[in-house]
Design a protein around this motif. Structure first.
Motif, PDB file in Angstrom:
ATOM      1  N   ARG A 163     -17.987  15.417  -0.648  1.00  0.00           N
ATOM      2  CA  ARG A 163     -16.934  16.416  -0.821  1.00  0.00           C
ATOM      3  C   ARG A 163     -17.047  17.021  -2.222  1.00  0.00           C
ATOM      4  NH1 ARG A 163     -15.971  15.113   3.830  1.00  0.00           N
ATOM      5  NH2 ARG A 163     -13.987  14.763   4.847  1.00  0.00           N
ATOM      6  N   ASP A 174      -5.165   2.675   8.422  1.00  0.00           N
ATOM      7  CA  ASP A 174      -6.584   2.284   8.396  1.00  0.00           C
ATOM      8  C   ASP A 174      -6.764   0.764   8.433  1.00  0.00           C
ATOM      9  OD1 ASP A 174      -7.468   4.876   8.294  1.00  0.00           O
ATOM     10  OD2 ASP A 174      -8.519   4.687   6.376  1.00  0.00           O
ATOM     11  N   GLY A 234      -7.624  10.218  10.928  1.00  0.00           N
ATOM     12  CA  GLY A 234      -7.163   8.922  10.434  1.00  0.00           C
ATOM     13  C   GLY A 234      -5.771   9.022   9.839  1.00  0.00           C
ATOM     14  N   ALA A 235      -5.533  10.105   9.089  1.00  0.00           N
ATOM     15  CA  ALA A 235      -4.199  10.281   8.486  1.00  0.00           C
ATOM     16  C   ALA A 235      -3.159  10.538   9.574  1.00  0.00           C
ATOM     17  CB  ALA A 235      -4.226  11.428   7.486  1.00  0.00           C
ATOM     18  N   GLY A 237       0.809  -1.222   0.000  1.00  0.00           N
ATOM     19  CA  GLY A 237       0.000   0.000   0.000  1.00  0.00           C
ATOM     20  C   GLY A 237       0.836   1.262   0.000  1.00  0.00           C
ATOM     21  N   ILE A 268      -1.040   6.851   2.720  1.00  0.00           N
ATOM     22  CA  ILE A 268      -0.368   7.738   3.671  1.00  0.00           C
ATOM     23  C   ILE A 268       0.473   6.923   4.658  1.00  0.00           C
ATOM     24  CG2 ILE A 268      -0.802   9.440   5.498  1.00  0.00           C
ATOM     25  CD1 ILE A 268      -3.379  10.212   3.888  1.00  0.00           C
ATOM     26  N   ALA A 269      -0.099   5.825   5.176  1.00  0.00           N
ATOM     27  CA  ALA A 269       0.631   5.009   6.157  1.00  0.00           C
ATOM     28  C   ALA A 269       1.838   4.336   5.506  1.00  0.00           C
ATOM     29  CB  ALA A 269      -0.295   3.947   6.745  1.00  0.00           C
ATOM     30  N   ALA A 298     -11.175  13.868  11.417  1.00  0.00           N
ATOM     31  CA  ALA A 298     -10.010  14.357  10.660  1.00  0.00           C
ATOM     32  C   ALA A 298      -8.709  13.904  11.301  1.00  0.00           C
ATOM     33  CB  ALA A 298     -10.046  15.883  10.530  1.00  0.00           C
ATOM     34  N   THR A 334      -7.451  17.346   6.033  1.00  0.00           N
ATOM     35  CA  THR A 334      -6.804  18.233   6.987  1.00  0.00           C
ATOM     36  C   THR A 334      -5.700  17.481   7.708  1.00  0.00           C
ATOM     37  OG1 THR A 334      -8.941  19.277   7.363  1.00  0.00           O
ATOM     38  CG2 THR A 334      -7.223  19.724   8.991  1.00  0.00           C
ATOM     39  N   ARG A 355      -5.289  15.882  -1.681  1.00  0.00           N
ATOM     40  CA  ARG A 355      -4.682  14.557  -1.489  1.00  0.00           C
ATOM     41  C   ARG A 355      -3.531  14.284  -2.461  1.00  0.00           C
ATOM     42  NH1 ARG A 355      -7.237  10.471   1.996  1.00  0.00           N
ATOM     43  NH2 ARG A 355      -8.979  11.527   2.959  1.00  0.00           N
ATOM     44  N   ASP A 397      -2.630  -1.459   3.648  1.00  0.00           N
ATOM     45  CA  ASP A 397      -3.486  -1.471   2.459  1.00  0.00           C
ATOM     46  C   ASP A 397      -4.928  -1.063   2.746  1.00  0.00           C
ATOM     47  OD1 ASP A 397      -3.663  -3.849   3.871  1.00  0.00           O
ATOM     48  OD2 ASP A 397      -3.982  -5.108   2.119  1.00  0.00           O
ATOM     49  N   GLU A 425       1.900  -1.592  -4.626  1.00  0.00           N
ATOM     50  CA  GLU A 425       0.649  -0.822  -4.625  1.00  0.00           C
ATOM     51  C   GLU A 425      -0.251  -1.350  -5.735  1.00  0.00           C
ATOM     52  OE1 GLU A 425      -1.126   1.757  -3.044  1.00  0.00           O
ATOM     53  OE2 GLU A 425      -2.512   1.428  -4.711  1.00  0.00           O
ATOM     54  N   ILE A 426      -1.490  -1.650  -5.362  1.00  0.00           N
ATOM     55  CA  ILE A 426      -2.402  -2.292  -6.325  1.00  0.00           C
ATOM     56  C   ILE A 426      -2.850  -1.336  -7.437  1.00  0.00           C
ATOM     57  CG2 ILE A 426      -4.652  -1.869  -5.201  1.00  0.00           C
ATOM     58  CD1 ILE A 426      -4.315  -5.288  -5.608  1.00  0.00           C
ATOM     59  N   ARG A 427      -2.877  -0.027  -7.137  1.00  0.00           N
ATOM     60  CA  ARG A 427      -3.392   0.930  -8.131  1.00  0.00           C
ATOM     61  C   ARG A 427      -2.270   1.395  -9.066  1.00  0.00           C
ATOM     62  NH1 ARG A 427      -7.372   4.983  -4.904  1.00  0.00           N
ATOM     63  NH2 ARG A 427      -5.618   5.188  -3.522  1.00  0.00           N
TER      64      ARG A 427
HETATM   65  C1  LIG Z   1     -14.003  11.183   3.140  1.00  0.00           C
HETATM   66  C2  LIG Z   1     -12.828  11.065   4.058  1.00  0.00           C
HETATM   67  C3  LIG Z   1     -12.246  12.209   4.578  1.00  0.00           C
HETATM   68  C4  LIG Z   1     -11.145  12.114   5.441  1.00  0.00           C
HETATM   69  N1  LIG Z   1     -10.571  13.256   5.931  1.00  0.00           N
HETATM   70  C5  LIG Z   1      -9.510  13.161   6.757  1.00  0.00           C
HETATM   71  C6  LIG Z   1      -8.880  14.339   7.263  1.00  0.00           C
HETATM   72  O1  LIG Z   1      -9.304  15.449   6.977  1.00  0.00           O
HETATM   73  N2  LIG Z   1      -7.792  14.194   8.075  1.00  0.00           N
HETATM   74  C7  LIG Z   1      -7.308  12.959   8.424  1.00  0.00           C
HETATM   75  O2  LIG Z   1      -6.322  12.886   9.191  1.00  0.00           O
HETATM   76  N3  LIG Z   1      -7.878  11.828   7.947  1.00  0.00           N
HETATM   77  C8  LIG Z   1      -8.949  11.914   7.125  1.00  0.00           C
HETATM   78  N4  LIG Z   1      -9.520  10.772   6.620  1.00  0.00           N
HETATM   79  C9  LIG Z   1      -8.918   9.480   6.956  1.00  0.00           C
HETATM   80  C10 LIG Z   1      -7.692   9.222   6.087  1.00  0.00           C
HETATM   81  O3  LIG Z   1      -7.988   9.432   4.719  1.00  0.00           O
HETATM   82  C11 LIG Z   1      -7.223   7.784   6.295  1.00  0.00           C
HETATM   83  O4  LIG Z   1      -7.138   7.517   7.668  1.00  0.00           O
HETATM   84  C12 LIG Z   1      -5.866   7.577   5.638  1.00  0.00           C
HETATM   85  O5  LIG Z   1      -5.976   7.753   4.242  1.00  0.00           O
HETATM   86  C13 LIG Z   1      -5.347   6.181   5.964  1.00  0.00           C
HETATM   87  O6  LIG Z   1      -4.183   5.959   5.240  1.00  0.00           O
HETATM   88  P1  LIG Z   1      -3.739   4.474   4.883  1.00  0.00           P
HETATM   89  O7  LIG Z   1      -2.473   4.622   4.154  1.00  0.00           O
HETATM   90  O8  LIG Z   1      -3.804   3.637   6.102  1.00  0.00           O
HETATM   91  O9  LIG Z   1      -4.878   3.937   3.930  1.00  0.00           O
HETATM   92  P2  LIG Z   1      -5.251   4.386   2.460  1.00  0.00           P
HETATM   93  O10 LIG Z   1      -5.109   5.863   2.322  1.00  0.00           O
HETATM   94  O11 LIG Z   1      -6.588   3.783   2.183  1.00  0.00           O
HETATM   95  O12 LIG Z   1      -4.151   3.722   1.536  1.00  0.00           O
HETATM   96  C14 LIG Z   1      -4.138   2.334   1.302  1.00  0.00           C
HETATM   97  C15 LIG Z   1      -3.357   2.081   0.037  1.00  0.00           C
HETATM   98  O13 LIG Z   1      -3.245   0.676  -0.139  1.00  0.00           O
HETATM   99  C16 LIG Z   1      -3.559   0.363  -1.496  1.00  0.00           C
HETATM  100  N5  LIG Z   1      -4.048  -1.040  -1.526  1.00  0.00           N
HETATM  101  C17 LIG Z   1      -5.298  -1.485  -1.263  1.00  0.00           C
HETATM  102  N6  LIG Z   1      -5.331  -2.818  -1.355  1.00  0.00           N
HETATM  103  C18 LIG Z   1      -4.083  -3.222  -1.692  1.00  0.00           C
HETATM  104  C19 LIG Z   1      -3.480  -4.482  -1.906  1.00  0.00           C
HETATM  105  N7  LIG Z   1      -4.185  -5.624  -1.824  1.00  0.00           N
HETATM  106  N8  LIG Z   1      -2.159  -4.535  -2.205  1.00  0.00           N
HETATM  107  C20 LIG Z   1      -1.425  -3.384  -2.301  1.00  0.00           C
HETATM  108  N9  LIG Z   1      -1.951  -2.166  -2.117  1.00  0.00           N
HETATM  109  C21 LIG Z   1      -3.254  -2.088  -1.794  1.00  0.00           C
HETATM  110  C22 LIG Z   1      -4.586   1.391  -1.903  1.00  0.00           C
HETATM  111  O14 LIG Z   1      -4.688   1.523  -3.297  1.00  0.00           O
HETATM  112  C23 LIG Z   1      -4.024   2.640  -1.215  1.00  0.00           C
HETATM  113  O15 LIG Z   1      -3.071   3.293  -2.012  1.00  0.00           O
HETATM  114  C24 LIG Z   1     -10.632  10.840   5.782  1.00  0.00           C
HETATM  115  C25 LIG Z   1     -11.217   9.683   5.262  1.00  0.00           C
HETATM  116  C26 LIG Z   1     -12.298   9.787   4.408  1.00  0.00           C
HETATM  117  C27 LIG Z   1     -12.933   8.528   3.859  1.00  0.00           C
END
Ligand SMILES: Cc1cc2nc3c(=O)[nH]c(=O)nc-3n(C[C@H](O)[C@H](O)[C@H](O)COP(=O)(O)OP(=O)(O)OC[C@H]3O[C@@H](n4cnc5c(N)ncnc54)[C@H](O)[C@@H]3O)c2cc1C
Length: 363
Positions: A177, A278, A290-291, A9, A12-13, A288, A45, A102, A152, A32-34
């Protein structure tokens, strides 16, 4: 000896963890799958804790430059408006939070990861992992690593492959949004309590902002993209105040996402594989944060791997440091979603404030 890690993935994480580990000399590959450069959603934010964690990697200023630095949240409820000045966590003269598109945040994180030598393989996911850390990818190739990080996202496939049980819940809400021109009066986040829903404006650059809206009591259905602008304008109809001035701009590119939370109830790791972001703990977007949790995870994980030479001890220490904070945030965000669903908006403000105070404590 150089240690190697595969991160599933490039969100952000994953990008943060990759950068933090590459800085410590790990050989890092992200799968990364995408396709390259794909991100979903308009903006987000970065609250104080996000900026503090990014600053520890030298990346906060790049986010401030690309985004829009802010220090206030104004909650408008009918004729009443309350402005809260948020304390800064990255020192004087720098903002308390940043609204950012983003793709811009991802570009900052991706550029730094690439600069540090992280390899990013796109359009490939993890198909299987065995106990000897042989990681089979969906493109038919195999990797061997000292550590595997599942980053992921909320519907994590890696979590399933490891057999880690998570509770994923839908809360009967949809968040909307739409990108608009930043109105000059929006110099911080401005929220509006409508008769049955909440909405608001978040600046993401000097030129742009996004309008958000939380719709309550709705099934998790998918609507055709071409219906979204009209529906969003209709939902904003009962609101009063300056947010209604922005309705004519909502003409295209509206995104609508279900409000879901996720939490791994048992251990976050198995052997030398660990879940972060996540995929381990996703709060409702209204917080706001999760990131912030995702970015902190990457930084804290790298710190623990630096302290403990044995990977499994480091993973245990990581979870020990993170579990209570992340669980509290997810559970409180669920309470907030439930209160919003019952139109008890005012009761959510102290819960949100309590969470932000807790998040201000060191990660
Ligand atoms: C509408 C909305 C608004 C938000 N606003 C805020 C905010 O203002 N502030 C804040 O702090 N947080 C916010 N969040 C939360 C924040 O977006 C998430 O907590 C954050 O994106 C989590 O990051 P992540 O890297 O864990 O997951 P993700 O951002 O979901 O990234 C996961 C990645 O893994 C990839 N992936 C998926 N499956 C696979 C696989 N099988 N193999 C390889 N790669 C894979 C995906 O394509 C993606 O690139 C918001 C969430 C939403 C839904």
């Amino acid at each position: 000896m150089t240690r190697s890690v595969v991160v599933a993935g490039a969100g952000i994480a994953g990008l943060t963890a990759a950068t933090a580990l590459a800085r410590q000399g790990w050989t890092v590959e992200i799968v990364e799958i995408r396709p390259e450069g794909a991100t979903a959603g308009w903006g987000l934010t970065l609250t104080g804790p996000s900026l503090r964690a990014l600053d520890s990697l030298g990346l906060a200023d790049a986010c401030v430059e690309r985004g829009y630095g802010m220090t206030t949240i104004t909650n408008v409820d009918g004729a009443a408006a309350e402005t809260i000045d948020l304390p800064g966590l990255i020192g004087p003269g720098r903002p308390s939070m940043v609204g950012i598109a983003r793709p811009d945040l991802h570009a900052v994180l991706r550029d730094e990861a690439l600069r540090l030598g992280v390899r990013i393989t796109c359009q490939a996911g993890v198909a299987a992992i065995d106990s000897r850390m042989s990681i089979k990818l969906t493109d038919g190739t195999t990797r061997h690593a000292d550590l595997m990080i599942g980053a992921d996202g909320i519907r994590s496939h890696v979590r399933d492959l490891l057999g880690l049980q998570a509770t994923v819940r839908y809360h009967g809400q949809m968040v909307w949004r739409a990108r608009v021109r930043r109105p000059t009066w929006a110099t911080g986040i401005v929220t509006y309590a409508g008769p049955a829903m909440t909405a608001g404006v978040v600046p993401i650059s000097h030129r742009d902002a996004y309008v958000f809206l939380t719709e309550n009591g709705v099934a998790a259905t998918v609507l055709p993209d071409n219906e979204l602008p009209t529906r969003m304008r209709d939902l904003l109809g009962p609101f009063t105040g300056r947010i209604t001035d922005l309705c004519p701009q909502i003409q295209e590119s509206v995104v609508r996402r279900p409000v879901r939370t996720a939490l791994i109830e048992g251990p976050w790791s198995q052997g030398r594989c660990v879940m972060i972001g996540d995929a381990a703990h996703a709060p409702c977007p209204q917080m706001a944060s999760g990131a912030a949790l995702a970015i902190e995870d990457g930084v804290v994980l790298a710190e623990e791997l630096d302290i403990h030479s044995d990977v499994t001890s480091a993973l245990a220490a990581f979870e020990n440091r993170r579990r209570e904070r992340c669980t509290a945030l997810v559970k409180t965000s669920e309470e907030i979603a439930a209160l919003e669903g019952r139109q008890r908006h005012r009761e959510t403000y102290p819960l949100t404030a309590k969470c932000h105070s807790r998040m201000a404590l060191p990660a």
